[in-house]
Design a protein around this motif. Sequence first.
Motif: not given
Length: 398
Positions: A30, A60, A67, A91, A122, A124, A257, A357
Amino acid sequence: MKQVQDAYIVAATRTPIGRSHRGYFRNTRPDDLLVKALHAVLAQVPSLDPQAIEDLICGCAIPEGPQGLNIARVGAVLAGLPTSVGGITVNRFCASGLSAIQMAADRIRVGEADVMIAAGVESMSMVPMTGNSPSFSPLMFQNDENIGIAYGMGLTAEKVAQQWKVSRDMQDAFAVASHAKALAAQARGDFTAEITPVEVVDRSANLDTGEVMEKRRTVSMDEGARADTSLEGLAKLKTVFAARGSVTAGNSSQTSDGAGALILASEKAVKQYGLTPLARFVSFASKGVPPHIMGIGPIEAIPAALRYAGLKQDDIDWFELNEAFAAQSLAVMNTLGLNPDKVNPLGGAIALGHPLGATGAMRAATAIHALQRNKLRYSMVTMCVGMGQGAAGIFERV
């Protein structure tokens, strides 16, 4: 605080959105995605002196693992920004990227900065949605009001579908439309101006020779939209979150992502560096709602953002309403009476993906470029937020 000057978006870009775990960026860190977005957004304003950048704010949703460690500062350093440029990671779950823009704009609007970078990132693929070791307070489970904080997002969508009477057929039809709009937008090239192509490097080992093999490819399109999506196909999917429910993988957002970045500047900086504003940041609102029906957050946030801006709902020409789930999107649209022709004209997260995020920054890039391409005046980015929030931000074409 007294507003002393406007904040303008002078550059906005994003990476393509990759499917998590099996997609474009499954092996891309990331922080590397963030660096690519930062390099790209800076390239859009070659006349800007990087020394003028006051700070980098990056959203994020799960800031840990690859990350973690304040990825905003990590990204600033790895991108080669002057060491004088700070970095803070924020966040607000799905609204993290949008909150980063709001915070950057506010620094400018109150006169504390002239140039700011706002971003979101982000992966994932590399960090699971709940993090690597989630730990819930026992107090969450002591009453029905608090336990909603611990609900999975899918269960909250089921609660919204029940309370707002959003049927399975309605959700599946909404999902099909999302894919169709996204595919049509890709065919027209509507995303070209906002997307920065990214070179992806996949490495594998040859066990016989001990060599590391590299395969390079450049990706320039979101990979989530599927031409084979149909009502018949979606109807065959099993519900995921409730035995007699209606929410499926097909009418929910895709885990994804990606990264996005914007540069904001004051009028003084615009003139000093010969920048061309794309949009003016108008207003932002965040509102809390009951955690167990978190998907309705935009129902509260949208009117608040309009009120702060002195605008009416009909004044907004383009809505980027994050499609966390078809159920909550339809509940928001029906409750507020949003014009469906103005909502997600290029498709939404069900087709394109939702990298948590990063989404706010990425959808802001979409909304801002849509204003320019279509010569519209106002656009809005809005989304529900995990644990019971909604957020909305408004932009005006300059």
